[in-house]
Scaffold this motif. Sequence first.
Motif, PDB file in Angstrom:
ATOM      1  N   PHE A  79       8.268  -3.248  -2.272  1.00  0.00           N
ATOM      2  CA  PHE A  79       6.818  -3.132  -2.155  1.00  0.00           C
ATOM      3  C   PHE A  79       6.352  -4.015  -1.018  1.00  0.00           C
ATOM      4  O   PHE A  79       6.966  -5.036  -0.721  1.00  0.00           O
ATOM      5  CB  PHE A  79       6.103  -3.470  -3.479  1.00  0.00           C
ATOM      6  CG  PHE A  79       6.034  -4.942  -3.808  1.00  0.00           C
ATOM      7  CD1 PHE A  79       4.854  -5.641  -3.619  1.00  0.00           C
ATOM      8  CD2 PHE A  79       7.127  -5.614  -4.325  1.00  0.00           C
ATOM      9  CE1 PHE A  79       4.775  -6.991  -3.937  1.00  0.00           C
ATOM     10  CE2 PHE A  79       7.057  -6.958  -4.646  1.00  0.00           C
ATOM     11  CZ  PHE A  79       5.874  -7.641  -4.451  1.00  0.00           C
ATOM     12  N   ASP A  80       5.293  -3.603  -0.384  1.00  0.00           N
ATOM     13  CA  ASP A  80       4.772  -4.330   0.777  1.00  0.00           C
ATOM     14  C   ASP A  80       3.602  -5.201   0.330  1.00  0.00           C
ATOM     15  O   ASP A  80       2.486  -4.717   0.143  1.00  0.00           O
ATOM     16  CB  ASP A  80       4.330  -3.333   1.848  1.00  0.00           C
ATOM     17  CG  ASP A  80       3.895  -4.005   3.138  1.00  0.00           C
ATOM     18  OD1 ASP A  80       3.689  -5.241   3.143  1.00  0.00           O
ATOM     19  OD2 ASP A  80       3.743  -3.280   4.139  1.00  0.00           O
ATOM     20  N   GLN A  81       3.874  -6.482   0.156  1.00  0.00           N
ATOM     21  CA  GLN A  81       2.845  -7.413  -0.297  1.00  0.00           C
ATOM     22  C   GLN A  81       1.646  -7.437   0.642  1.00  0.00           C
ATOM     23  O   GLN A  81       0.526  -7.692   0.206  1.00  0.00           O
ATOM     24  CB  GLN A  81       3.425  -8.818  -0.454  1.00  0.00           C
ATOM     25  CG  GLN A  81       3.896  -9.423   0.853  1.00  0.00           C
ATOM     26  CD  GLN A  81       4.626 -10.727   0.656  1.00  0.00           C
ATOM     27  OE1 GLN A  81       5.022 -11.077  -0.451  1.00  0.00           O
ATOM     28  NE2 GLN A  81       4.812 -11.467   1.730  1.00  0.00           N
ATOM     29  N   ASP A  82       1.867  -7.158   1.903  1.00  0.00           N
ATOM     30  CA  ASP A  82       0.766  -7.191   2.863  1.00  0.00           C
ATOM     31  C   ASP A  82      -0.154  -5.983   2.740  1.00  0.00           C
ATOM     32  O   ASP A  82      -1.226  -5.959   3.339  1.00  0.00           O
ATOM     33  CB  ASP A  82       1.313  -7.333   4.289  1.00  0.00           C
ATOM     34  CG  ASP A  82       1.972  -8.688   4.487  1.00  0.00           C
ATOM     35  OD1 ASP A  82       1.419  -9.691   3.990  1.00  0.00           O
ATOM     36  OD2 ASP A  82       3.040  -8.747   5.110  1.00  0.00           O
ATOM     37  N   VAL A  83       0.253  -4.981   1.982  1.00  0.00           N
ATOM     38  CA  VAL A  83      -0.631  -3.865   1.649  1.00  0.00           C
ATOM     39  C   VAL A  83      -1.355  -4.168   0.338  1.00  0.00           C
ATOM     40  O   VAL A  83      -2.542  -3.889   0.192  1.00  0.00           O
ATOM     41  CB  VAL A  83       0.163  -2.540   1.540  1.00  0.00           C
ATOM     42  CG1 VAL A  83      -0.709  -1.423   1.006  1.00  0.00           C
ATOM     43  CG2 VAL A  83       0.757  -2.163   2.891  1.00  0.00           C
TER      44      VAL A  83
END
Length: 170
Positions: free
Chosen positions: A92-96
């Motif tokens: 998962f992309d924490q920055d999203v």
Amino acid sequence: MISQLRKEEYHPYYGAYIAKAEFPDIVEGLKAGKTEFIDFVSVLPDEKLAFAYAEEKWTLAEVLLHLIDSERIFAYRALRFARKDNTPLAGFDQDVYVPNSNAKHMTKNDIIEDYEAVRNSSIAMYKNFTKEMLQFIGTASDSPMSARALGYILAGHQRHHLEVINEKYL
């Protein structure tokens, strides 16, 4: 027990988090972390929630919600692996996630309530895992991962971010 955790149970990236897990027993570590988090957030000045220590950095509220989001995802992975589901799980992309967390509209009490619900769920889940369930290795983010390693990652990830908050936000 953390001393029984094998390096084959997690990607080396997570080693730094696992090293910060202070309790050999996952459930005891999660319980202690719950108390620590709630005590920590309870005394934060309200105005600090919107503070970011530098441009393009997360606000304090966003960091706290990142911990909650990450716990939800890691706990889901642990459940899948404990149930011997060997379907590879995406990362998962924490920055999203962070800019879409609604952090700026959450109070300390909202954050504590959300955290407490998630952590209580993680504690209940880990209480019921057997040794065999904890040791099953699945795949997450293209790397091997066990439910046991994820439990220590939960504890160490929180510890890491609370240390960053103390150092850079307070």
